[in-house]
Design an enzyme around this catalytic site. Sequence first.
Site, short mmCIF file in Angstrom:
data_model
loop_
_atom_site.label_atom_id
_atom_site.label_comp_id
_atom_site.label_asym_id
_atom_site.label_seq_id
_atom_site.Cartn_x
_atom_site.Cartn_y
_atom_site.Cartn_z
CB ALA A 60 82.11 -99.66 48.74
CG LEU A 61 85.88 -103.29 47.29
CD1 LEU A 61 86.64 -104.49 47.85
CD2 LEU A 61 86.83 -102.31 46.63
CD GLU A 62 81.27 -106.20 45.75
OE1 GLU A 62 82.25 -106.94 45.93
OE2 GLU A 62 80.80 -105.44 46.64
CB ILE A 85 83.54 -97.55 53.51
CG1 ILE A 85 83.16 -97.93 52.07
CG2 ILE A 85 84.66 -98.44 54.03
CD1 ILE A 85 84.19 -97.51 51.04
CB ILE A 86 81.56 -97.81 59.13
CG1 ILE A 86 80.27 -97.14 58.64
CG2 ILE A 86 81.87 -97.42 60.57
CD1 ILE A 86 79.01 -97.55 59.39
CD GLU A 89 88.43 -103.83 66.66
OE1 GLU A 89 89.10 -104.88 66.70
OE2 GLU A 89 87.57 -103.55 67.50
CG HIS A 92 88.14 -104.82 54.60
ND1 HIS A 92 88.48 -105.57 53.49
CD2 HIS A 92 86.82 -104.57 54.50
CE1 HIS A 92 87.40 -105.76 52.75
NE2 HIS A 92 86.38 -105.17 53.34
CG ASN A 117 82.56 -91.56 45.05
OD1 ASN A 117 81.80 -92.17 45.78
ND2 ASN A 117 83.83 -91.87 44.92
#
Length: 154
Positions: A60-62, A85-86, A89, A92, A117
Site C-alpha cells: 500500500a505504501l508503494e 491493510i489488515i 499487533e 505499523h 481509493n
Amino acid sequence: MFGADKGTPNLLEGKKLSIGIVQARFNEGITDALYAACHGELLKLGVVEKHIVHVKVPGALEVPVALQAMAERDDFDALIALGCIIRGETYHFELVANESGSAVTRLALDYQVPIANAILTVENQEQAVARQEVNGREAARVAVEMAHVIENIG
C-alpha cells in the site's frame, strides 16, 4: 447541472475513458479479488480493455508512487488504488493506512485527477473478504463517474 451546451452526461458511461489501476500485492488474495471485481465492473461500464492499464506494486505504501507516475503521464481520465491493510499487533497498521490514504488524496488534489481509493483498512481477514468484491466494483464506478464530473466542470 453541467451547463446547457454540454447536456446531461451519463456519468457511468466508460467507453471513451482511459483508466489506470495500481494494485498492491501484499494480501494478494484480497487484492486480486478487488482487481477482478473492479476490472469486471469497468468492462460492464463500457471501458475498453486496451484503455485499462494495470500495474502491481509491493504494498500500500508503494501504490501512491505508481499513481503519481501515471498522473504525470496525463494519459488517464481517472485512477484506481487497490490494496488491503489488515490490523496487526503493532503501530505499523496505522502508519501504512494513514500514509497511503493521505498520499492518494494529495495526488488527486495536486494533479486534479480523480483517484478511487479502494485500499481496504480492516481489522481482520474476514472483514477484507466481506468487502473485496463490493469495494472493487464501487471503485470502478467512482472512477468513471468522477472522470465525467471533472471533465464537465466549468
